[in-house]
Design a protein around this motif. Structure first.
Motif, PDB file in Angstrom:
ATOM      1  N   SER A 278      -8.979 -32.005 -32.877  1.00 35.62           N
ATOM      2  CA  SER A 278      -8.752 -33.081 -33.834  1.00 35.62           C
ATOM      3  C   SER A 278      -9.542 -34.346 -33.517  1.00 35.62           C
ATOM      4  O   SER A 278      -9.802 -35.156 -34.402  1.00 35.62           O
ATOM      5  N   GLN A 279      -9.897 -34.535 -32.261  1.00 39.02           N
ATOM      6  CA  GLN A 279     -10.629 -35.742 -31.873  1.00 39.02           C
ATOM      7  C   GLN A 279     -12.131 -35.491 -31.722  1.00 39.02           C
ATOM      8  O   GLN A 279     -12.858 -36.401 -31.316  1.00 39.02           O
ATOM      9  N   LEU A 280     -12.577 -34.327 -32.076  1.00 36.10           N
ATOM     10  CA  LEU A 280     -14.009 -34.008 -31.970  1.00 36.10           C
ATOM     11  C   LEU A 280     -14.719 -34.460 -33.251  1.00 36.10           C
ATOM     12  O   LEU A 280     -14.366 -34.017 -34.355  1.00 36.10           O
ATOM     13  N   PRO A 281     -15.712 -35.346 -33.125  1.00 36.14           N
ATOM     14  CA  PRO A 281     -16.464 -35.782 -34.329  1.00 36.14           C
ATOM     15  C   PRO A 281     -17.325 -34.639 -34.843  1.00 36.14           C
ATOM     16  O   PRO A 281     -18.428 -34.402 -34.377  1.00 36.14           O
ATOM     17  N   LYS A 282     -16.830 -33.935 -35.814  1.00 34.01           N
ATOM     18  CA  LYS A 282     -17.422 -32.649 -36.181  1.00 34.01           C
ATOM     19  C   LYS A 282     -18.739 -32.778 -36.939  1.00 34.01           C
ATOM     20  O   LYS A 282     -19.438 -31.776 -37.120  1.00 34.01           O
ATOM     21  N   ASP A 283     -19.073 -33.996 -37.358  1.00 31.79           N
ATOM     22  CA  ASP A 283     -20.344 -34.134 -38.058  1.00 31.79           C
ATOM     23  C   ASP A 283     -21.523 -33.968 -37.108  1.00 31.79           C
ATOM     24  O   ASP A 283     -22.602 -33.529 -37.514  1.00 31.79           O
ATOM     25  N   ARG A 284     -21.313 -34.291 -35.841  1.00 36.32           N
ATOM     26  CA  ARG A 284     -22.433 -34.207 -34.910  1.00 36.32           C
ATOM     27  C   ARG A 284     -22.106 -33.464 -33.618  1.00 36.32           C
ATOM     28  O   ARG A 284     -23.003 -33.129 -32.858  1.00 36.32           O
ATOM     29  N   PHE A 285     -20.852 -33.242 -33.350  1.00 38.19           N
ATOM     30  CA  PHE A 285     -20.435 -32.570 -32.122  1.00 38.19           C
ATOM     31  C   PHE A 285     -20.022 -31.128 -32.440  1.00 38.19           C
ATOM     32  O   PHE A 285     -19.388 -30.870 -33.465  1.00 38.19           O
ATOM     33  N   SER A 286     -20.355 -30.242 -31.538  1.00 38.09           N
ATOM     34  CA  SER A 286     -19.873 -28.871 -31.638  1.00 38.09           C
ATOM     35  C   SER A 286     -19.627 -28.341 -30.234  1.00 38.09           C
ATOM     36  O   SER A 286     -20.193 -28.840 -29.262  1.00 38.09           O
ATOM     37  N   ALA A 287     -18.766 -27.355 -30.153  1.00 41.33           N
ATOM     38  CA  ALA A 287     -18.462 -26.759 -28.852  1.00 41.33           C
ATOM     39  C   ALA A 287     -18.213 -25.283 -29.050  1.00 41.33           C
ATOM     40  O   ALA A 287     -17.849 -24.833 -30.145  1.00 41.33           O
ATOM     41  N   GLU A 288     -18.443 -24.561 -27.970  1.00 41.99           N
ATOM     42  CA  GLU A 288     -18.133 -23.139 -28.005  1.00 41.99           C
ATOM     43  C   GLU A 288     -17.700 -22.676 -26.630  1.00 41.99           C
ATOM     44  O   GLU A 288     -18.081 -23.263 -25.620  1.00 41.99           O
ATOM     45  N   ARG A 289     -16.927 -21.623 -26.629  1.00 42.54           N
ATOM     46  CA  ARG A 289     -16.475 -21.019 -25.385  1.00 42.54           C
ATOM     47  C   ARG A 289     -16.468 -19.510 -25.595  1.00 42.54           C
ATOM     48  O   ARG A 289     -15.435 -18.885 -25.771  1.00 42.54           O
ATOM     49  N   LEU A 290     -17.645 -18.972 -25.585  1.00 44.12           N
ATOM     50  CA  LEU A 290     -17.797 -17.545 -25.799  1.00 44.12           C
ATOM     51  C   LEU A 290     -17.197 -16.788 -24.622  1.00 44.12           C
ATOM     52  O   LEU A 290     -17.327 -17.210 -23.467  1.00 44.12           O
ATOM     53  N   LYS A 291     -16.506 -15.702 -24.919  1.00 45.10           N
ATOM     54  CA  LYS A 291     -15.916 -14.832 -23.900  1.00 45.10           C
ATOM     55  C   LYS A 291     -14.817 -15.540 -23.106  1.00 45.10           C
ATOM     56  O   LYS A 291     -14.368 -15.019 -22.083  1.00 45.10           O
TER      57      LYS A 291
ATOM     58  N   GLN B  97     -13.091 -47.276 -19.554  1.00 47.26           N
ATOM     59  CA  GLN B  97     -11.943 -46.699 -20.253  1.00 47.26           C
ATOM     60  C   GLN B  97     -11.474 -45.423 -19.564  1.00 47.26           C
ATOM     61  O   GLN B  97     -12.175 -44.858 -18.724  1.00 47.26           O
ATOM     62  N   GLY B  98     -10.301 -44.973 -19.960  1.00 48.22           N
ATOM     63  CA  GLY B  98      -9.825 -43.684 -19.493  1.00 48.22           C
ATOM     64  C   GLY B  98     -10.422 -42.562 -20.331  1.00 48.22           C
ATOM     65  O   GLY B  98     -10.895 -42.793 -21.438  1.00 48.22           O
ATOM     66  N   PRO B  99     -10.409 -41.356 -19.811  1.00 51.90           N
ATOM     67  CA  PRO B  99     -10.930 -40.220 -20.575  1.00 51.90           C
ATOM     68  C   PRO B  99     -10.104 -39.966 -21.831  1.00 51.90           C
ATOM     69  O   PRO B  99      -8.889 -40.152 -21.830  1.00 51.90           O
ATOM     70  N   GLU B 100     -10.794 -39.507 -22.883  1.00 48.90           N
ATOM     71  CA  GLU B 100     -10.138 -39.153 -24.142  1.00 48.90           C
ATOM     72  C   GLU B 100     -10.468 -37.711 -24.488  1.00 48.90           C
ATOM     73  O   GLU B 100     -11.632 -37.309 -24.422  1.00 48.90           O
ATOM     74  N   LEU B 101      -9.466 -36.974 -24.868  1.00 48.82           N
ATOM     75  CA  LEU B 101      -9.649 -35.554 -25.159  1.00 48.82           C
ATOM     76  C   LEU B 101     -10.472 -35.359 -26.427  1.00 48.82           C
ATOM     77  O   LEU B 101     -10.184 -35.946 -27.477  1.00 48.82           O
ATOM     78  N   LEU B 102     -11.482 -34.504 -26.306  1.00 50.23           N
ATOM     79  CA  LEU B 102     -12.287 -34.137 -27.475  1.00 50.23           C
ATOM     80  C   LEU B 102     -11.839 -32.799 -28.051  1.00 50.23           C
ATOM     81  O   LEU B 102     -11.663 -32.648 -29.265  1.00 50.23           O
ATOM     82  N   ILE B 103     -11.671 -31.817 -27.160  1.00 46.99           N
ATOM     83  CA  ILE B 103     -11.343 -30.472 -27.622  1.00 46.99           C
ATOM     84  C   ILE B 103     -10.682 -29.715 -26.482  1.00 46.99           C
ATOM     85  O   ILE B 103     -10.964 -29.962 -25.314  1.00 46.99           O
ATOM     86  N   ARG B 104      -9.793 -28.823 -26.864  1.00 43.38           N
ATOM     87  CA  ARG B 104      -9.114 -27.973 -25.881  1.00 43.38           C
ATOM     88  C   ARG B 104      -9.182 -26.525 -26.345  1.00 43.38           C
ATOM     89  O   ARG B 104      -8.931 -26.230 -27.516  1.00 43.38           O
ATOM     90  N   TYR B 105      -9.507 -25.655 -25.392  1.00 42.07           N
ATOM     91  CA  TYR B 105      -9.567 -24.218 -25.650  1.00 42.07           C
ATOM     92  C   TYR B 105      -8.442 -23.503 -24.899  1.00 42.07           C
ATOM     93  O   TYR B 105      -8.133 -23.824 -23.750  1.00 42.07           O
ATOM     94  N   GLU B 106      -7.848 -22.554 -25.565  1.00 39.61           N
ATOM     95  CA  GLU B 106      -7.009 -21.565 -24.900  1.00 39.61           C
ATOM     96  C   GLU B 106      -7.781 -20.250 -25.008  1.00 39.61           C
ATOM     97  O   GLU B 106      -7.925 -19.691 -26.104  1.00 39.61           O
TER      98      GLU B 106
END
Lengths: 113, 112
Positions: B58-71, B41-50
């Motif tokens: 919106s596409q991040l399964p928040k029950d089990r996925f988390s992300a952070e971009r400190l600093k 398959q092609g890549p699918e966006l999970l999360i975008r940071y500015e």
């Protein structure tokens, strides 16, 4: 919502032959369009992009693509394929008129010697 | 100029275990993306940071996925607990404002 269709899952060509990979997009306004290539075990490399202006876009590695609004297409071409071109090719449209790529499912290019 | 750096390149874990992926974007790039690419398959966006703000998750399964971009520089994507269906390649990309995205080599996750 915008989307991209790549109708060919696999394409097989002989080395030295010409290549055309098809891409159709769905988007109401003038889209931002991209072609990326992914070699085995590698990330995605940008081949070329269309934002505006000349509808024939030149990219790296001898590739070009033509934006045709009337056909909602952005097909990728190369006049003479090399064995090293064997890879997965992804067409993408900028999400919501932005630069954020929404990808098609990809076309796998096989090159015969 | 160094490209987008991801680690590890490969990861094999048992289901229900946690896993984390790390991404260091191109220097100066304020936008960072995490994509998931399933086999064939092609890549699918999970999360975008500015910068450090998650502007599209919106596409991040928040029950089990988390992300952070400190600093607002490097980023970590975590899955806890992992499921068999999470097996995929996780791609990180970065860009300057209003320019095209540049991708890392990805992390191939296998959940057994």
């Amino acid at each position: 919502a915008q989307s991209v269709t790549q109708p060919d899952i696999h394409i097989t060509v002989s080395e030295g032959a010409s290549l055309e990979l098809r891409c159709n997009y769905s988007y109401g306004a003038t889209p931002y369009l991209f072609w990326y290539v992914q070699s085995p075990g590698q990330g995605l490399q940008l081949l070329l992009k269309y934002f505006s202006g000349d509808t024939l876009v030149q990219g790296i590695k001898g590739f070009e693509a033509e934006f045709k609004r009337s056909q909602s297409s952005f097909n990728l071409r190369k006049p003479s394929v090399h064995w090293s071109d064997a890879a997965e090719y992804f067409c993408a449209v900028g999400s919501g008129g932005s630069y954020i790529p929404t990808f098609g499912r990809g076309t796998s290019l096989i090159v015969h010697p | 100029e160094a490209g987008v750096v991801q680690s590890p390149r490969y990861k094999i874990i048992e289901k229900k275990q946690p896993v984390a992926f790390w991404c260091n974007p191109i220097s100066g790039h304020n936008t960072l993306y995490w994509y998931r690419q399933n086999l064939g398959q092609g890549p699918e966006l999970l999360i975008r940071y500015e910068n450090e703000e998650a502007v599209d998750d919106s596409q991040l399964p928040k029950d089990r996925f988390s992300a952070e971009r400190l600093k607002g520089v490097d980023s970590t994507l975590k899955i806890q607990p992992a499921e068999l269906g999470d097996s995929a390649v996780y791609l990180c990309a970065s860009s300057l404002m209003d320019t095209e995205a540049f991708f890392g080599q990805g992390t191939r996750l296998t959940v057994v």
